[in-house]
Design a protein around this motif. Sequence first.
Motif, PDB file in Angstrom:
ATOM      1  N   VAL A  92      -8.069   6.247  12.743  1.00  0.00           N
ATOM      2  CA  VAL A  92      -7.163   7.077  11.955  1.00  0.00           C
ATOM      3  C   VAL A  92      -6.747   6.282  10.720  1.00  0.00           C
ATOM      4  O   VAL A  92      -6.092   5.245  10.838  1.00  0.00           O
ATOM      5  N   LEU A  93      -7.171   6.750   9.558  1.00  0.00           N
ATOM      6  CA  LEU A  93      -6.862   6.044   8.319  1.00  0.00           C
ATOM      7  C   LEU A  93      -6.145   6.950   7.328  1.00  0.00           C
ATOM      8  O   LEU A  93      -6.083   8.170   7.488  1.00  0.00           O
ATOM      9  N   GLY A  94      -5.610   6.322   6.298  1.00  0.00           N
ATOM     10  CA  GLY A  94      -4.835   7.020   5.277  1.00  0.00           C
ATOM     11  C   GLY A  94      -3.899   5.987   4.687  1.00  0.00           C
ATOM     12  O   GLY A  94      -3.583   4.995   5.356  1.00  0.00           O
ATOM     13  N   GLY A  95      -3.439   6.231   3.474  1.00  0.00           N
ATOM     14  CA  GLY A  95      -2.535   5.264   2.848  1.00  0.00           C
ATOM     15  C   GLY A  95      -1.240   5.148   3.629  1.00  0.00           C
ATOM     16  O   GLY A  95      -0.970   5.955   4.524  1.00  0.00           O
ATOM     17  N   PRO A  96      -0.440   4.144   3.285  1.00  0.00           N
ATOM     18  CA  PRO A  96       0.866   4.006   3.942  1.00  0.00           C
ATOM     19  C   PRO A  96       1.697   5.253   3.645  1.00  0.00           C
ATOM     20  O   PRO A  96       1.776   5.676   2.494  1.00  0.00           O
ATOM     21  N   GLY A  97       2.260   5.862   4.671  1.00  0.00           N
ATOM     22  CA  GLY A  97       3.076   7.052   4.456  1.00  0.00           C
ATOM     23  C   GLY A  97       2.275   8.345   4.436  1.00  0.00           C
ATOM     24  O   GLY A  97       2.808   9.422   4.168  1.00  0.00           O
ATOM     25  N   ALA A  98       1.000   8.279   4.756  1.00  0.00           N
ATOM     26  CA  ALA A  98       0.172   9.499   4.754  1.00  0.00           C
ATOM     27  C   ALA A  98       0.477  10.397   5.954  1.00  0.00           C
ATOM     28  O   ALA A  98       0.124  11.575   5.968  1.00  0.00           O
ATOM     29  N   GLY A  99       1.124   9.843   6.973  1.00  0.00           N
ATOM     30  CA  GLY A  99       1.480  10.646   8.146  1.00  0.00           C
ATOM     31  C   GLY A  99       0.609  10.363   9.359  1.00  0.00           C
ATOM     32  O   GLY A  99       0.533  11.182  10.282  1.00  0.00           O
ATOM     33  N   LYS A 100      -0.007   9.192   9.399  1.00  0.00           N
ATOM     34  CA  LYS A 100      -0.913   8.855  10.507  1.00  0.00           C
ATOM     35  C   LYS A 100      -0.176   8.873  11.850  1.00  0.00           C
ATOM     36  O   LYS A 100      -0.631   9.478  12.814  1.00  0.00           O
ATOM     37  N   GLY A 101       0.961   8.196  11.881  1.00  0.00           N
ATOM     38  CA  GLY A 101       1.724   8.098  13.135  1.00  0.00           C
ATOM     39  C   GLY A 101       2.197   9.459  13.619  1.00  0.00           C
ATOM     40  O   GLY A 101       2.115   9.780  14.811  1.00  0.00           O
ATOM     41  N   THR A 102       2.679  10.275  12.693  1.00  0.00           N
ATOM     42  CA  THR A 102       3.187  11.613  13.029  1.00  0.00           C
ATOM     43  C   THR A 102       2.081  12.463  13.658  1.00  0.00           C
ATOM     44  O   THR A 102       2.277  13.108  14.694  1.00  0.00           O
ATOM     45  N   GLN A 103       0.916  12.449  13.020  1.00  0.00           N
ATOM     46  CA  GLN A 103      -0.201  13.250  13.535  1.00  0.00           C
ATOM     47  C   GLN A 103      -0.705  12.699  14.874  1.00  0.00           C
ATOM     48  O   GLN A 103      -1.062  13.460  15.773  1.00  0.00           O
ATOM     49  N   CYS A 104      -0.699  11.367  14.991  1.00  0.00           N
ATOM     50  CA  CYS A 104      -1.176  10.775  16.245  1.00  0.00           C
ATOM     51  C   CYS A 104      -0.281  11.193  17.410  1.00  0.00           C
ATOM     52  O   CYS A 104      -0.783  11.496  18.495  1.00  0.00           O
ATOM     53  N   SER A 105       1.033  11.252  17.197  1.00  0.00           N
ATOM     54  CA  SER A 105       1.860  11.627  18.355  1.00  0.00           C
ATOM     55  C   SER A 105       1.628  13.072  18.762  1.00  0.00           C
ATOM     56  O   SER A 105       1.683  13.416  19.945  1.00  0.00           O
ATOM     57  N   LYS A 106       1.336  13.933  17.787  1.00  0.00           N
ATOM     58  CA  LYS A 106       1.008  15.318  18.144  1.00  0.00           C
ATOM     59  C   LYS A 106      -0.302  15.358  18.946  1.00  0.00           C
ATOM     60  O   LYS A 106      -0.413  16.053  19.957  1.00  0.00           O
TER      61      LYS A 106
END
Length: 224
Positions: free
Chosen positions: A27-41
């Motif tokens: 799971v990649l994306g710049g800092p603040g792209a929402g990686k963590g948020t999407q991963c928890s979903k």
Amino acid sequence: MPAIENLGATTRTSPLWSPDKVTVIFVLGGPGAGKGTQCSKLVSDYGFKHLSAGDLLREEQDRPGSEFGEMIKTYIKEGTIVPMEVTIQLLENAMKKAMEEEKKSTFLIDGFPRKLDQAHAFERSVVPSKFTLFFDAPEDVMLERLLDRGKTSGRADDNIESIKKRFRTFVETSMPVVDEFESQKRVIKVNATQTPDEVYRDVQARLKEWGIEPITLKFVQTDA
Ligand code: C5P
Ligand code: MG
């Protein structure tokens, strides 16, 4: 038990696990792209094991007696990439633990690989990934999110100076990883400027194209 006993993971010349047995989605994306948020979903609907490279590094940084703590702290503050031997060993140890204790075999590896050497070493010595989920957003959107998160995150790098350095590292060091995977047709790119629910709807549709379906049936229809 120490999180890292040795740094042998990256010295292997063949993968520890077969991709037939162990599924890894980066799971990649710049800092603040929402990686963590999407991963928890994704974790709650698909049963993946979520491992954040940044979280593992912060945990190791704070572990009393860690010989890598100070080094990690400096890299994180500067927004630069911690030497891959450390990060890959932390990931491998965490994967082993999740396999043994939670019987997990499908992993979302968030914030990794952030540099080409990490990508190559992980796929050579741990397990080749299935594909990369890439969250795409412009810097102004990510900056606003990070400054907002910085009010409560307590993270040493959610301040404007560190954020600027992280953006630079992302463009110069991490985007080449996305570009390489893209050239191998192994990237799912999602527009991450939308609301979390909209982003998630797109993610689910794209995962479906790769044959990945949710495990939980939230609503069971009956013929009442
Ligand atoms: O992903 P996250 O924003 O939590 O990462 C925080 C910091 O951890 C990064 O800016 C970088 O210094 C370090 N990191 C790293 N290698 C990775 C992931 C994170 O060096 N693969
Ligand atoms: Mg994160």
